[in-house]
Design a protein around this motif. Structure first.
Motif, PDB file in Angstrom:
ATOM      1  N   GLY A  39      13.938 -15.101  -1.910  1.00 45.10           N
ATOM      2  CA  GLY A  39      14.367 -14.028  -1.017  1.00 45.10           C
ATOM      3  C   GLY A  39      13.888 -14.297   0.390  1.00 45.10           C
ATOM      4  O   GLY A  39      13.063 -15.154   0.637  1.00 45.10           O
ATOM      5  N   PRO A  44      16.477  -6.184   3.348  1.00 45.84           N
ATOM      6  CA  PRO A  44      17.133  -6.393   2.054  1.00 45.84           C
ATOM      7  C   PRO A  44      18.555  -5.837   2.050  1.00 45.84           C
ATOM      8  O   PRO A  44      18.866  -4.873   2.736  1.00 45.84           O
ATOM      9  N   TYR A  72      13.618   1.484   3.337  1.00 45.42           N
ATOM     10  CA  TYR A  72      14.498   1.122   2.230  1.00 45.42           C
ATOM     11  C   TYR A  72      14.214   2.055   1.059  1.00 45.42           C
ATOM     12  O   TYR A  72      13.060   2.350   0.754  1.00 45.42           O
ATOM     13  N   ARG A  85       6.549  -2.089   0.636  1.00 45.42           N
ATOM     14  CA  ARG A  85       6.614  -3.509   0.988  1.00 45.42           C
ATOM     15  C   ARG A  85       5.233  -3.964   1.418  1.00 45.42           C
ATOM     16  O   ARG A  85       4.605  -3.366   2.298  1.00 45.42           O
ATOM     17  N   THR A 103      12.016  -8.785  -4.229  1.00 44.88           N
ATOM     18  CA  THR A 103      13.076  -7.958  -3.638  1.00 44.88           C
ATOM     19  C   THR A 103      13.015  -6.536  -4.184  1.00 44.88           C
ATOM     20  O   THR A 103      12.459  -6.302  -5.253  1.00 44.88           O
TER      21      THR A 103
END
Length: 126
Positions: A39, A44, A72, A85, A103
């Motif tokens: 990734g 994302p 996100y 994250r 991810t």
């Protein structure tokens, strides 16, 4: 010419042995940063799929909420999965907190695996 001591010989050997490593490290630093799982550390992409009979979704977060996931949001069967994250670009959730993945999609899948069919309860926002 100075006499070759054991210390100088070992120092010279270490420099010669470390040269390829230093060159490889410099080459990697010049490349765009990607995590070891394939990734990237950019934003994302959105996803919407059924994984092991559970609907998992992920998309950029809009509005307020309790997002530590860099803007996100991830959902399992319509219930928000609290994701975060890490500084190294990996992702964790409240369900699979000690198993970082690459991810948000992998975070949702890990949560489904960990839930083993149980319903995800909403994370308290306050």
């Amino acid at each position: 010419m100075p006499e070759l001591s054991r210390r100088r010989a070992l120092t010279a050997a270490a420099v010669v042995a470390g040269a390829p490593f230093a060159a490889a490290t410099a080459a990697r630093a010049a490349e765009p940063h990607h995590d070891p799982h394939g990734g990237s550390h950019g934003s994302p992409e959105s996803f919407d799929e059924v994984y092991r009979g559970r609907r998992i979704q992920g998309r950029p977060a809009t509005g307020g909420g309790h997002h530590h996931g860099g803007g996100y949001a991830v959902y399992v069967d319509g219930v928000e999965l609290h994701v975060m994250r890490n500084a190294d670009g990996s992702w964790i959730s409240v369900v699979s907190h000690y198993d970082p993945v690459s991810t948000p999609r992998a975070t949702a899948r890990a949560a489904v695996d960990e839930l083993q069919g149980a319903r995800l309860e909403p994370f308290p926002a306050g």
